[in-house]
Design an enzyme around this catalytic site. Structure first.
Site, mmCIF file in Angstrom:
data_model
loop_
_atom_site.group_PDB
_atom_site.id
_atom_site.type_symbol
_atom_site.label_atom_id
_atom_site.label_comp_id
_atom_site.label_asym_id
_atom_site.label_seq_id
_atom_site.Cartn_x
_atom_site.Cartn_y
_atom_site.Cartn_z
ATOM 1 N N THR A 79 0.813 -1.236 0.000
ATOM 2 C CA THR A 79 0.000 0.000 0.000
ATOM 3 C C THR A 79 0.839 1.275 0.000
ATOM 4 O OG1 THR A 79 -0.320 0.142 2.414
ATOM 5 C CG2 THR A 79 -1.910 -1.202 1.171
ATOM 6 N N HIS A 80 2.090 1.184 -0.440
ATOM 7 C CA HIS A 80 2.933 2.367 -0.570
ATOM 8 C C HIS A 80 3.070 2.702 -2.054
ATOM 9 C CE1 HIS A 80 3.903 1.922 3.650
ATOM 10 N NE2 HIS A 80 4.343 0.698 3.430
ATOM 11 N N ARG A 81 2.396 3.740 -2.506
ATOM 12 C CA ARG A 81 2.398 4.115 -3.921
ATOM 13 C C ARG A 81 3.561 5.065 -4.211
ATOM 14 N NH1 ARG A 81 -2.596 3.482 -6.924
ATOM 15 N NH2 ARG A 81 -1.597 4.803 -8.485
#
Length: 215
Positions: free
Chosen positions: A90-92
């Site tokens: 979930t780290h863009r």
């Protein structure tokens, strides 16, 4: 108190088909193992961020498709190796903020695809396999290597990021091995020809395969 059970020893291994319970981990055959003498089990220590362990199954329902882990037969996984899953966690990196804010968590997650460790591969001690990577048949990942890209069959890779060092055999021998599909043989054939698998004469192996099929 030591975290290592009294019966742990470096000469003993964990056979994955006997211990893996996560439905998102798929084990082929009965020979693949993890060298677990200095850590917890394969699922406790090696596989990271994969939904399907007892806690995650009880605590929440997944909100996105789960990337799968596929491990072939005769795979050797060294102590303290890590197989990282969970996509981008979930780290863009294409957003200004990397932080996984709850209100955009569904958009923040990006899967990386299944991770595949094919038959006969060897993952060295403390190596790390990143999400979505395929490690080819018979490949070797050196100790401490960090694998960020696919590894070709019968290649040896090392370093951070892992890069090819050399091939285990010539291109002709690798092509012949892949064509023989030795890890797809019936168990009886594999056992009958195992002495030739523990050698390096490709012509003898190919000839024996033909004779076995004709018998």
């Amino acid at each position: 108190m030591s975290h290592t059970a009294p019966d742990r020893h470096w000469s003993k291994v964990e056979l994955l088909h006997e211990t893996v319970a996560n439905p998102n981990i798929h084990i082929k055959g009965r020979r693949s193992y993890y060298s677990n003498a200095w850590t917890g089990s394969f699922e406790e220590s090696v596989v990271r961020y994969l939904y399907g362990d007892p806690y995650s199954l009880k605590a929440w329902e997944p909100q996105w498709p789960i990337d799968q882990l596929h491990i072939g037969d005769c795979v050797c996984i060294g102590a303290e190796a890590v197989i990282l899953l969970g996509g981008n966690h979930t780290h863009r990196t294409d957003w200004f903020s990397l932080y996984p804010f709850a209100e955009v968590i569904l958009d923040a997650y990006q899967g990386k695809g299944d991770t595949v460790i094919q038959d006969g591969a060897w993952i060295g001690m403390r190596a790390m396999v990143m999400p979505g990577v395929t490690i080819g048949e018979g490949a070797v990942v050196a100790s401490g290597a960090i694998v960020t890209k696919d590894v070709a069959p019968y290649a040896i890779v090392a370093g951070n990021p892992a890069v090819p060092i050399r091939k285990r055999f010539s291109d002709a021998v690798i092509e012949a091995l892949l064509a023989l599909d030795v890890y797809g043989w019936p168990e009886e054939k594999f056992e009958a020809l195992r002495p030739l698998l523990c050698a390096d004469d490709i012509e003898a192996l190919a000839a024996a395969s033909v004779r076995y099929d004709q018998a």
